[in-house]
Design an enzyme around this catalytic site. Structure first.
Site, short mmCIF file in Angstrom:
data_model
loop_
_atom_site.label_atom_id
_atom_site.label_comp_id
_atom_site.label_asym_id
_atom_site.label_seq_id
_atom_site.Cartn_x
_atom_site.Cartn_y
_atom_site.Cartn_z
N ASP A 167 53.85 43.88 31.74
CA ASP A 167 54.74 44.97 31.22
C ASP A 167 55.18 45.84 32.63
OD1 ASP A 167 56.16 46.67 29.99
OD2 ASP A 167 54.52 47.75 29.23
N ASN A 169 57.97 47.30 33.44
CA ASN A 169 58.54 48.61 33.28
C ASN A 169 57.77 49.67 32.55
OD1 ASN A 169 58.89 47.64 30.70
ND2 ASN A 169 61.29 47.33 30.84
N GLU A 178 60.01 37.37 29.07
CA GLU A 178 58.81 37.80 29.75
C GLU A 178 57.41 37.19 29.28
OE1 GLU A 178 60.05 42.44 31.14
OE2 GLU A 178 59.58 41.81 28.97
N ASP A 208 65.74 44.55 12.67
CA ASP A 208 66.84 43.34 13.00
C ASP A 208 66.43 42.55 14.29
OD1 ASP A 208 69.26 42.44 13.82
OD2 ASP A 208 70.52 44.19 13.98
N HIS A 330 19.77 34.90 54.77
CA HIS A 330 19.74 34.82 56.15
C HIS A 330 20.77 35.86 56.92
CE1 HIS A 330 21.28 32.51 59.96
NE2 HIS A 330 20.07 32.55 60.34
N GLU A 360 17.29 39.94 56.36
CA GLU A 360 17.14 39.79 57.28
C GLU A 360 17.65 41.04 58.24
OE1 GLU A 360 16.83 36.21 61.06
OE2 GLU A 360 17.88 36.13 59.27
N ASP A 362 18.02 41.81 62.29
CA ASP A 362 18.08 41.46 63.70
C ASP A 362 18.28 42.66 64.51
OD1 ASP A 362 17.76 38.93 63.10
OD2 ASP A 362 19.62 38.25 63.81
N SER A 526 7.90 30.32 60.13
CA SER A 526 9.66 30.16 59.97
C SER A 526 9.76 28.86 60.59
CB SER A 526 10.19 31.41 60.74
OG SER A 526 10.17 32.55 59.96
N ASN A 712 48.01 19.58 31.83
CA ASN A 712 48.53 20.70 31.58
C ASN A 712 47.97 21.72 30.48
OD1 ASN A 712 50.86 20.01 33.39
ND2 ASN A 712 51.83 18.75 31.94
#
Length: 791
Positions: A167, A169, A178, A208, A330, A360, A362, A526, A712
């Site tokens: 919409d 407007n 639309e 109408d 990480h 983590e 650093d 690690s 589709n």
């Protein structure tokens, strides 16, 4: 969605009280007056930087839940900019934000609006503190109202949002052309004549036809519902209602037992379901369920593919840390690549609020004696360590009450190490867990450390020491396992203040045997991805034995400068707990991580299967794992013999299932609902969706299959295609669904859903679709039927 409806109808007082709670104790009338004031519009500054403030007029449209503000006046562009309240994740006072944009400004006048799954931040500044506080209170209340509206009628709200977007407007009506454009944006493909007939039928308010050839919002809602009929649900309803047009409690019980494999229910429970989900009072009073009520029930959260129990904390949380998979990140500070990408405090907030339990940091020397976090020796930007710790304190336990691990890489000078320790102790206070004594006597459990923050890093070997081995990812980022002769790492000085508050001790990995003999009950090794991959080729069982008593952290190779990720599944299969991934990269590994940690209430801690746990240490965190060599702990029928198959550790030797827990999954992909277009797609046509099903787990369990594409139809495609999968180790298996748009050149990714195999419910079920970054699409679902059989 309908689970929310269940709570709303059964506990309406709870939701009314909770979701419409007024900030600072304001009354409902006072909040309504505040929203009316904000609707009139006030001047605020958009903050680009301390030296660039853009004055704009902001107003809040409470009817349509939209924040309007005047944008830049540009030719051929609208000067009005809208932000839907449903997109706002959080409103944060300037004093609680950490952006450099607010440096040099009075933060008491500022606030931040955090938008979307990627935490985009809009910074605003008011001219007076009073007006700032009004906007913060008003927006937070609007967010609550929007959530309540979503619970009351999520479907109709989504339709109205689509209507409002079309919409242009703002006159509250759309003409036929639309409507056709709007249908295309929401993936509805219908012939023009059929659309015109439905349009005319929905246009009930006009006297109408020629003078009022438009639909208002409610007419469009009705029009849309005609388009979104679910024939596959209607077929089920007709079958189990036996053609009566309504279901009674006996019919619903028959459906739950036959159609959903629920044998633990009765007619009394079915009457409760009718009370919750039937919207038509006359039908409800007759203890009957209409098609609408049946649809609401099937779409409700508890009826989805994921087991409701697994969405709660149902596992034993009193076992040692080493018995759990731990959701881990990480280089958490990065939001893009590893070489030039920006570092942001917001990245920590996002990870923690998604359930990550190990982040983590650093740490490097910064100016003004303030340590900074960034990816060392690169062009990534820097953020203050202090601000990250402040953000961690505020957001650590929003998603989960279980402990957060701060994985520190300490590159700071002795002086700034003292600043690190001071900030951690001062800011975190009682949240920081730093037990007395050089070593713990027993590994704690997640339950022991609820609402605690743990520092992971190097520790001084004894109180008088000053140096530790220099172990960081740059030193470890190679694929070679060092021999004792090669173990000559550089040394790094460390202050006692940092060592004393480091509870989880990082130890250099020098092979499985030496790691097993390592002292200390709460230690972590690690390993870069290449190193663990080599180990798993020859020593998978030994790696698992090590994981009974020690934590293993895995991280991406340094060559992944694009922040891509490795496949985490083989590491989990071997018992590795802290499998760290680049959270900012939406791809298959992070989607598998999302699925793994949906389990156990999304707490970030998931108990490993029994066969991956130590026999001596499965019941209590008080039992310390005995010192032993790998050789003395090898199981009988040693798999490390000629013809060894790595799946042997899971009970599969030379293709034979020794400990048989094999399952057969039969899954039918029935239909989809409101499948979105691919992000950034430049194609204008309606999508041709298909669904791919993948089984991830031990190597012999990997399977994949796909449906045909439906041309589709993104609105309600129907496939009715079935697939059978044999799953030998269901405890480690995960099921990943991928939805794509078929294209000649390359199929476009739309979304995914991933969950543990053992978290699936049987029968007719929906599941949601997530975009590649893990944000759930509103309304989008796939409808399936599953059957799980034991061999």
């Amino acid at each position: 969605m309908a689970r929310r409806a269940e709570k709303r109808l059964h506990h309406s007082w709870f939701f009314s009280e909770r979701l419409t709670s007024r900030p600072e104790g304001m009354t409902r009338d006072a909040m309504d007056r505040l929203l009316d004031e904000l609707a009139k519009g006030t001047a605020l500054y958009k903050v680009k930087s301390a030296s660039k403030l853009l004055q704009r007029t902001f107003s809040l449209d409470r009817k349509n839940m939209i924040l309007h503000y005047d944008g830049t006046q540009k030719r051929f562009r609208s000067a009005k900019t809208d932000l839907r309240i449903s997109q706002v994740r959080e409103v944060r006072e300037g004093e609680k934000d950490f952006s450099k944009k607010l440096n040099g400004l009075d933060k008491s006048l500022c606030f931040a609006v955090i938008v979307g799954a990627n935490h985009k931040v809009i910074y605003l500044m008011a001219m007076r503190r009073e007006m700032r506080d009004k906007w913060v209170r008003g927006l937070r209340y609007a967010i609550q109202m929007d959530k309540l509206a979503e619970q009351r009628n999520e479907t109709d709200k989504w339709i109205r949002d689509a209507f409002n977007a079309a919409d242009k407007n703002g006159d509250g009506s759309l003409d036929f052309n639309e409507i056709l454009k709007l249908l295309k944006t929401i993936n509805v493909d219908v012939k023009k004549k059929f659309a015109q007939d439905m349009f005319d039928a929905a246009n009930t308010n006009r006297k109408d036809k020629k003078s009022n050839n438009t639909l208002d919002r409610q007419e469009f809602v009705n029009f849309y519902h005609q388009l979104t009929r679910r024939p596959e649900l209607e077929e089920l309803f007709v079958k189990f209602s036996r053609g009566k047009g309504v279901m009674n409690a006996s019919d619903l019980l028959c459906f739950m037992r036959e159609g959903q494999k629920r044998h633990d229910t009765d007619e009394e429970y079915c009457r409760h379901i009718i009370e919750i989900f039937e919207p038509q009072m006359a039908v409800k009073n007759r203890e009957q369920l209409s098609l609408i009520g049946f649809t609401n029930f099937l779409k409700s959260e508890k009826q989805q593919l994921f087991k409701p129990k697994h969405g709660t904390v149902y596992q034993d949380m009193n076992q040692p840390f080493s018995h759990y998979y731990i959701d881990s990140s990480h280089n958490t500070y990065l939001t893009d690549d590893q070489l030039r990408g920006p570092s942001k405090v917001e990245a920590y907030i996002s990870a923690l609020e998604r359930g990550c339990r190990c982040v983590e940091l650093d740490c490097w020397d910064g100016s003004d004696d303030e340590p900074v976090i960034y990816h060392g020796y690169t062009l990534t930007s820097k953020i203050l360590f202090r601000q990250v710790i402040e953000a961690v304190k505020l957001h650590a336990f929003k998603a989960s009450p279980y402990p957060v691990i701060l994985s520190l890489e300490n590159h700071c000078s002795l002086q700034q190490q003292k600043v690190l320790a001071s900030h951690l102790k001062t800011i975190l206070g009682d949240l920081l867990w730093s037990p007395e004594g050089a070593y713990l006597k027993a590994m704690p459990s997640p339950e022991d450390l609820k609402h605690k923050i743990i520092i992971k890093g190097k520790r001084l070997p004894f109180p008088e020491a000053e140096v530790v081995s220099d172990e960081d990812e740059s030193a470890e980022n190679n694929n070679n396992i060092p021999s004792p002769a090669e173990d000559k790492k550089s040394k790094h000085k460390m202050v006692k203040e940092m060592s004393d508050i480091t509870a989880l001790q990082s130890v250099s990995f020098k092979g499985v045997d030496r790691a097993m003999a390592e002292d200390g009950a709460f230690v972590i090794f690690s390993l870069v991805e290449g190193k663990i991959e080599k180990l798993l080729q020859t020593q998978a069982c030994e790696v698992n034995l090590l994981s009974h008593s020690k934590l293993l952290r895995i991280y991406p190779a340094g060559s992944r400068t694009d922040s891509s990720n490795y496949n985490p599944v083989p590491m989990w299969n071997a018992g590795c707990q802290v499998v760290a991934l680049n959270y900012q990269t939406g791809s298959e590994p992070m989607q598998l991580n999302h699925g793994r940690f949906l389990d156990n209430g999304g707490t970030g801690y998931v108990l490993k299967p029994n066969f991956l746990l130590s026999g001596e240490n499965t019941g209590s965190s008080s039992n310390k794992f005995p010192k032993a060599t790998v050789h003395s702990m090898r199981p009988r029928n040693d798999p490390f013999q000629p013809g060894y198959n790595r799946d042997a550790m899971f009970g599969i030797v030379n293709g034979t299932v020794v400990n048989n827990n094999t399952k057969t999954l039969r899954i039918t992909i029935v239909s989809g609902y409101q499948i979105p277009k691919p992000k950034d797609s430049d194609r204008g046509e309606i999508i041709d969706p298909f669904v791919k099903v993948e089984i991830h787990g031990v190597s012999s369990d990997y399977h994949e299959a796909r449906t045909k594409a439906i041309d589709n139809n993104g609105l309600n495609p129907r496939w009715y295609e079935s697939f059978n999968f044999t799953v030998r180790v269901p405890e480690l298996a995960m099921v990943r669904f991928v939805v794509k748009d078929e294209d000649r050149g390359r199929d476009d990714f739309i979304g995914y859903y991933c969950l543990p195999f053992n978290s699936m419910q049987e029968g007719y079920r929906h599941f949601p679709i997530y975009n590649k970054y893990g944000s759930q699409y509103s309304q989008s679902m796939i409808f399936v039927h599953t059957t799980i059989l034991s061999s």
